[in-house]
Design a protein around this motif. Sequence first.
Motif, short mmCIF file in Angstrom:
data_model
loop_
_atom_site.label_atom_id
_atom_site.label_comp_id
_atom_site.label_asym_id
_atom_site.label_seq_id
_atom_site.Cartn_x
_atom_site.Cartn_y
_atom_site.Cartn_z
N VAL A 1 0.63 -0.79 -0.25
CA VAL A 1 0.05 0.00 0.06
C VAL A 1 0.80 1.35 0.17
CG1 VAL A 1 -1.53 1.13 1.21
CG2 VAL A 1 -1.98 -1.28 1.41
N LEU A 2 0.49 3.00 -0.63
CA LEU A 2 1.04 3.51 -0.72
C LEU A 2 -0.39 4.41 -0.23
CD1 LEU A 2 3.09 5.93 -1.60
CD2 LEU A 2 1.49 5.29 -3.92
N VAL A 3 0.67 5.45 0.88
CA VAL A 3 -0.32 6.28 1.54
C VAL A 3 -0.54 7.60 1.27
CG1 VAL A 3 -1.39 6.94 4.13
CG2 VAL A 3 -0.73 4.64 2.99
N GLU B 1 1.42 -4.67 4.59
CA GLU B 1 2.66 -3.76 4.46
C GLU B 1 2.61 -2.59 4.05
OE1 GLU B 1 6.70 -4.23 2.26
OE2 GLU B 1 5.65 -5.33 0.90
N VAL B 2 2.88 -1.89 4.24
CA VAL B 2 3.21 0.01 3.73
C VAL B 2 4.18 0.60 3.18
CG1 VAL B 2 2.72 2.66 4.16
CG2 VAL B 2 1.37 1.09 5.35
N VAL B 3 4.02 0.84 1.99
CA VAL B 3 5.19 0.52 0.74
C VAL B 3 5.80 1.74 1.02
CG1 VAL B 3 5.15 -1.56 -0.48
CG2 VAL B 3 4.89 0.43 -1.04
N GLY B 4 5.04 2.85 1.34
CA GLY B 4 5.44 4.44 1.05
C GLY B 4 4.36 5.22 1.58
N GLU B 5 4.96 6.32 1.38
CA GLU B 5 3.65 8.04 1.89
C GLU B 5 4.21 8.73 0.74
OE1 GLU B 5 4.19 9.08 6.12
OE2 GLU B 5 3.96 7.40 6.69
N ALA B 6 3.25 9.52 0.49
CA ALA B 6 3.13 11.21 -0.54
C ALA B 6 2.84 11.75 0.74
CB ALA B 6 3.51 10.57 -1.28
N ALA B 7 3.08 13.61 0.33
CA ALA B 7 2.46 14.42 1.14
C ALA B 7 1.22 14.70 -0.07
CB ALA B 7 2.95 15.46 1.62
N LEU C 1 7.40 2.10 -7.02
CA LEU C 1 7.18 1.19 -5.77
C LEU C 1 6.31 0.23 -6.07
CD1 LEU C 1 6.85 3.56 -2.22
CD2 LEU C 1 8.93 1.78 -3.18
N ARG C 2 5.52 0.80 -7.32
CA ARG C 2 3.59 -0.09 -8.05
C ARG C 2 3.38 -0.58 -7.36
NH1 ARG C 2 5.43 -0.40 -13.26
NH2 ARG C 2 3.90 -2.01 -13.81
N PRO C 3 2.35 0.10 -5.98
CA PRO C 3 1.77 -0.61 -5.28
C PRO C 3 0.85 -1.67 -5.48
CG PRO C 3 0.99 1.59 -5.16
CD PRO C 3 2.70 1.33 -5.82
N ASP C 4 0.08 -1.91 -4.79
CA ASP C 4 -1.21 -2.90 -5.11
C ASP C 4 -2.45 -1.92 -5.42
OD1 ASP C 4 0.27 -5.35 -5.82
OD2 ASP C 4 0.28 -5.24 -3.51
N VAL C 5 -2.38 -1.03 -4.05
CA VAL C 5 -3.31 -0.39 -3.69
C VAL C 5 -3.06 1.05 -3.66
CG1 VAL C 5 -5.45 0.45 -1.95
CG2 VAL C 5 -5.16 -2.26 -2.53
N THR C 6 -2.93 2.35 -3.45
CA THR C 6 -3.11 3.59 -3.27
C THR C 6 -4.76 4.26 -2.50
OG1 THR C 6 -2.12 4.06 -4.78
CG2 THR C 6 -2.43 6.22 -3.78
N LEU C 7 -4.15 4.35 -1.05
CA LEU C 7 -4.74 5.24 -0.53
C LEU C 7 -4.66 6.62 -0.70
CD1 LEU C 7 -4.69 4.03 3.13
CD2 LEU C 7 -6.51 3.62 1.44
N MET C 8 -5.30 6.96 -1.80
CA MET C 8 -5.44 8.78 -2.12
C MET C 8 -6.21 10.15 -1.45
SD MET C 8 -3.47 10.47 -3.80
CE MET C 8 -3.05 9.11 -5.75
N ASP C 9 -5.88 10.65 -0.73
CA ASP C 9 -6.23 12.38 -0.47
C ASP C 9 -7.21 12.70 -1.49
OD1 ASP C 9 -7.89 13.99 1.44
OD2 ASP C 9 -6.14 14.84 2.09
N VAL D 1 -7.23 2.13 -6.82
CA VAL D 1 -7.05 2.97 -5.46
C VAL D 1 -8.62 3.58 -4.79
CG1 VAL D 1 -6.53 6.18 -6.20
CG2 VAL D 1 -5.42 4.61 -7.74
N LEU D 2 -8.00 4.17 -3.40
CA LEU D 2 -8.89 4.66 -2.85
C LEU D 2 -8.71 5.17 -2.36
CD1 LEU D 2 -9.12 1.33 -0.42
CD2 LEU D 2 -11.16 1.85 -1.92
N MET D 3 -10.21 6.03 -2.31
CA MET D 3 -10.18 7.93 -2.41
C MET D 3 -10.50 8.71 -1.02
SD MET D 3 -9.06 8.49 -5.31
CE MET D 3 -8.95 10.46 -5.30
N LEU D 4 -9.99 9.42 -0.30
CA LEU D 4 -9.68 9.52 1.05
C LEU D 4 -10.21 10.43 0.81
CD1 LEU D 4 -6.69 8.19 2.60
CD2 LEU D 4 -8.76 6.86 2.64
#
Length: 218
Positions: A6-8, A29-35, A47-55, A79-82
């Motif tokens: 996951v990418l957060v 596993e959280v493979v990375g974060e972005a602001a 990182l090629r995540p399987d799922v991205t939690l996207m604000d 992609v899951l939107m937050l």
Amino acid sequence: MTAPRVLVVDDQTLIRTGFRLILTARGIEVVGEAADGAEAVSAARELRPDVTLMDIRMPTMDGLEATRRILQHLPDCRVLMLTTFDLDHYVYTALSMGASGFLLKDVTPEHLASAVRLVNTGDALLAPSITRRLVERFADTAPAPPPPALSNLTPREREVLALLGRGLSNTELAEHLTLSEATVKSHVARIFAKLSLRDRAQAVVLAYETGLVKPGSV
């Protein structure tokens, strides 16, 4: 199934940290974060995540543009939107673009982990009542021109698509149509293939936009 990577993405450090702790504690596993969105696009490509939690609302580049770019380069990423508001115009736009669902930021830890695992299977995260209200509020009142591929659907497939638009699960579809779940899954898979749909989220949007489901009819 292997736990998703996951990418957060969120401009608030506290939210990113909280989600990382919640997911990691549940074996995800959280493979990375972005602001912001620009960082998200760069991180996703690396990182090629399987799922991205996207604000959705972030400086520099918002979550909509970031989602578009990520899915363009990584079509298998989910992609899951937050969002803070369940009836958010931007959520509707994100679903149209290929996002697999949305979560409110006050989501419970259990729901967050379950949602990430669900979309990683290729399904969409849809709370039917909220999704219907969302689409009814923001879809154009006049039906959009149907995609040419819609004419390739059989009458049964059009019926299934309309019921998908009403938020029915495969089990409910099987009961409504007096079919086996295996047959329903085959119909759904063919609809997605013919219309180039990623998942049920896009099916709901398409059903409303083409007039297969009318606002207020469900």
